[in-house]
Design a protein around this motif. Sequence first.
Motif, mmCIF file in Angstrom:
data_model
loop_
_atom_site.group_PDB
_atom_site.id
_atom_site.type_symbol
_atom_site.label_atom_id
_atom_site.label_comp_id
_atom_site.label_asym_id
_atom_site.label_seq_id
_atom_site.Cartn_x
_atom_site.Cartn_y
_atom_site.Cartn_z
ATOM 1 N N HIS A 447 0.838 -1.201 0.000
ATOM 2 C CA HIS A 447 0.000 0.000 0.000
ATOM 3 C C HIS A 447 0.872 1.251 0.000
ATOM 4 O O HIS A 447 0.851 2.050 0.939
ATOM 5 N N LYS A 448 1.640 1.395 -1.071
ATOM 6 C CA LYS A 448 2.499 2.566 -1.232
ATOM 7 C C LYS A 448 1.683 3.855 -1.278
ATOM 8 O O LYS A 448 2.196 4.927 -0.949
ATOM 9 N N TYR A 449 0.447 3.730 -1.696
ATOM 10 C CA TYR A 449 -0.383 4.921 -1.877
ATOM 11 C C TYR A 449 -0.640 5.661 -0.575
ATOM 12 O O TYR A 449 -0.934 6.855 -0.571
ATOM 13 N N TRP A 450 -0.555 4.969 0.587
ATOM 14 C CA TRP A 450 -0.942 5.627 1.840
ATOM 15 C C TRP A 450 0.082 6.676 2.262
ATOM 16 O O TRP A 450 -0.282 7.729 2.792
ATOM 17 N N ILE A 451 1.366 6.415 2.039
ATOM 18 C CA ILE A 451 2.379 7.439 2.311
ATOM 19 C C ILE A 451 2.107 8.663 1.446
ATOM 20 O O ILE A 451 2.148 9.810 1.914
ATOM 21 N N LEU A 452 1.833 8.425 0.173
ATOM 22 C CA LEU A 452 1.604 9.533 -0.751
ATOM 23 C C LEU A 452 0.325 10.284 -0.399
ATOM 24 O O LEU A 452 0.268 11.518 -0.499
ATOM 25 N N THR A 453 -0.710 9.552 0.014
ATOM 26 C CA THR A 453 -1.952 10.212 0.428
ATOM 27 C C THR A 453 -1.702 11.140 1.605
ATOM 28 O O THR A 453 -2.187 12.279 1.641
ATOM 29 N N THR A 454 -0.944 10.669 2.585
ATOM 30 C CA THR A 454 -0.640 11.502 3.750
ATOM 31 C C THR A 454 0.136 12.744 3.340
ATOM 32 O O THR A 454 -0.129 13.851 3.825
ATOM 33 N N ILE A 455 1.089 12.593 2.427
ATOM 34 C CA ILE A 455 1.884 13.746 1.987
ATOM 35 C C ILE A 455 0.990 14.820 1.374
ATOM 36 O O ILE A 455 1.077 16.006 1.722
ATOM 37 N N VAL A 456 0.113 14.433 0.461
ATOM 38 C CA VAL A 456 -0.648 15.441 -0.271
ATOM 39 C C VAL A 456 -1.734 16.080 0.587
ATOM 40 O O VAL A 456 -2.096 17.243 0.351
ATOM 41 N N VAL A 457 -2.266 15.356 1.578
ATOM 42 C CA VAL A 457 -3.301 15.981 2.396
ATOM 43 C C VAL A 457 -2.705 16.802 3.533
ATOM 44 O O VAL A 457 -3.335 17.746 4.013
ATOM 45 N N VAL A 458 -1.498 16.473 3.972
ATOM 46 C CA VAL A 458 -0.865 17.238 5.049
ATOM 47 C C VAL A 458 -0.190 18.479 4.498
ATOM 48 O O VAL A 458 -0.313 19.570 5.055
ATOM 49 N N MET A 459 0.553 18.348 3.403
ATOM 50 C CA MET A 459 1.285 19.492 2.873
ATOM 51 C C MET A 459 0.321 20.513 2.289
ATOM 52 O O MET A 459 -0.519 20.198 1.461
ATOM 53 N N ARG A 460 0.464 21.747 2.753
ATOM 54 C CA ARG A 460 -0.368 22.840 2.267
ATOM 55 C C ARG A 460 0.525 23.918 1.663
ATOM 56 O O ARG A 460 1.747 23.812 1.658
ATOM 57 N N GLY A 461 -0.119 24.958 1.186
ATOM 58 C CA GLY A 461 0.638 26.013 0.529
ATOM 59 C C GLY A 461 1.449 26.856 1.474
ATOM 60 O O GLY A 461 2.285 27.649 1.037
ATOM 61 N N ASN A 462 1.235 26.732 2.797
ATOM 62 C CA ASN A 462 1.992 27.515 3.766
ATOM 63 C C ASN A 462 2.313 26.641 4.966
ATOM 64 O O ASN A 462 1.659 25.619 5.222
ATOM 65 N N LEU A 463 3.324 27.049 5.712
ATOM 66 C CA LEU A 463 3.820 26.247 6.828
ATOM 67 C C LEU A 463 2.790 26.133 7.948
ATOM 68 O O LEU A 463 2.666 25.086 8.580
ATOM 69 N N ALA A 464 2.032 27.211 8.208
ATOM 70 C CA ALA A 464 1.087 27.197 9.329
ATOM 71 C C ALA A 464 0.071 26.068 9.180
ATOM 72 O O ALA A 464 -0.169 25.295 10.110
ATOM 73 N N GLN A 465 -0.529 25.962 8.012
ATOM 74 C CA GLN A 465 -1.534 24.923 7.804
ATOM 75 C C GLN A 465 -0.902 23.540 7.737
ATOM 76 O O GLN A 465 -1.515 22.554 8.144
#
Length: 763
Positions: A447-465
């Motif tokens: 389930h390689k997709y779960w690491i990638l899913t976490t990356i894209v939903v956690v990373m936002r356009g700014n550090l605060a979020q």
Amino acid sequence: MPSTKNTIDKPLAPVAPASLIDRALAAGDRFVRVALSQYVTNGLSVTLGLVLIMLLVYESAGLAGASSAAVGVLITSLPDVPAPRRRKIMQMLPAPLFGTPMFMLVQLVREEELLLGVVLVAGTFLAVMLMAWGKRGGPLTFSVIFSMLFSMAAPTPPSLEAIAEHGGWFALGAALYLAWGVATTHVLNARFRAQLLAECIHSFAQILRTQARRFAPNADPQALLATMLDQQATFADHLQNTRDVVLESPTTPARTRLAAMLLSLLEARDHQLACDLDLDTLLEHDGSTATLPALQKVLNMTAAQLERLSLNLLLGRSPHTIVPFADLRSTLAGVLPPRAPETRIEPEPLATGAPDAVALLHNMADRIGHINDEAVRMAALARNEATPELAAVRTQWQLFVSPTRWAFAPLLGQLSWRAPTLRYALRATLAVAVGYAVSLHLPWAGHKYWILTTIVVVMRGNLAQTVQRRNQRVAGTLLGCVLVMAVLATHPSARTLFLTVALGMGLAHAFALRRYLLTSIFATLGGLLQAHLLLVGVSPTFAIGERLADTLLGALLAWLFSYVLPAWERNQLPALVRRSMQAQSQHAKLAMALGSPTETSDLPWRLARREAYDSLSALTLATQRSLAEPSQVRPPLAPLEAVQARSYQLLAQLTAVKSMLLLRRAQLNMDVALPALQAASKQIGDELAEASAAKAAKPAAAQPADAPPIAGQPFQPRPDPLLAADLTPWLLRRLTLATAMARELKQAATQAQVKPVEQGARP
């Protein structure tokens, strides 16, 4: 009314700590408001659509076809949020148009690790660049990315025919939900209008309560100012969504009534800003301390009435059951000290010494009275007892709502090296590339997709979020995994799993903009069960340890890569300051033009006012986000706060000018007023144009000898409009104050655009 006067004459008692009953009632009120909000209604609509379409396809095509169709349904549901009915299809259509080919492309290269990595990296970059379209682009970004990631969760297709078959089911699910989303938008439109307006009214009531707290003699002005700026930014954000829906085609009596209530709310917001004029002087004057608590109580009473009105709208009560608001004008008059008798009404000079507390209190009470007037009108409109006045809005409502056309200009504007969207896309792409490489070398590779899913939903356009989502994502995943294990332990049927996936995704959809922790929990529940269906059917196997490890790795990578090619807020703030100065200048110009005999409509001024508030909201939010950044790259906060405060004060001054022009024109000598308005408009425009063109700090220009100091809020005594035959001198004094405020705003804006010397931080 005498009983009201008796209660308001009494000084307010010290605020005692809330009792357990009070806290329980407040919690119950919050729960009811959330449960009846447009967020939950929209989430339940999404849930119902997911359930019906998933079960329909399952009964027709079996588990494999329904699992692929469910992915199409999920990615098409992401852009399904309360929106105008017209062109709703254009808001949702790009999700399946982009998602379907990406789903099939990942299936095609599943066996080639290098090609799969290239597709994921390129797809992530292109998806994140959709953020260039702002709020509309965000859901599309995740639709495209989730199309790829859920495709990774499905079994490897044995042939091209199988890829085409699963792609067909994906497209069918997307098409069915597209039809569902458009249909439910029409069905729920009236409900969404009431819910969105109720949210705005409640948000404004909280602003009034904060304003009331500023009347207390022991108030902390800086803390309350920060709270007020935050609340104004939140209100502006709610307001744009509300305008988009409530002002669309106000052609029926019910729609017209809600649109008129929204316009009254905007007028009340203007008068609330004007309450800051002279407040500092009043708080320092001993003669006003006995009356200010009474004015404070009127504000709180108005706020309570608005809160009740917003709850009535959420409950969907019929007009005749809504309680009318009390007119507090007479109450205000009863607590004010009498004016000194005057034999001749003429303006006094601008005071910089000992103020006339009586005149100031009467002026303040008049502003609060205007707020109450608008609240009374909103209640009368809700009760169907007032006639809406919407001539301009009814025919030109398109000018007030957000654009829905997918033009290339926003994307082209984000292709420069300093553009925040481009940097965000590059950061996310690099993080996904590293995350994919790491996943290939983990002991568990299923389930390689779960690491990638976490990356894209956690990373936002700014550090605060990003930091906020990092912590909530980890906690939400842990709780979601526990729920998944509990569900699978019952050996559920396929129908039960589809129902659970739909419920989880619907609740995640509902709370995406309210509580990300809840969104993370329910998205984990729905996402893992959906991936589980794709991969192993209904087999109850699930490795919670592996999921948590993937989540921690993904969150760590998202946080680390937030420092790669960062788009620090200090680099975006100068442009936001310039945008705000341009908006303030245009608003001032059009507010002054309301006095022109050739100006037959206030529509241009209303549009300029919207941009003035929206630009200030964007500046406030960027300033807040900068607080989470490293201290070496934070912008200087003092000039930014001064820009926001001075901007609201200038808006307040212009509100006073606008009120005279629209409400007291008969008491103005327009032969004198028009040249003064034109001169003030030019002077304010010149001052703010210089501020918007500033690139670096310059020595502050010396103020003219007759320019009044603004820092102490000099007051402008105003006569009783029922007694004064000519208000022109007071208009001229108000114009003098506005131009002086524009000068101070220019100085603050110039300082705010200075880039501090960096200490070990890269741009």
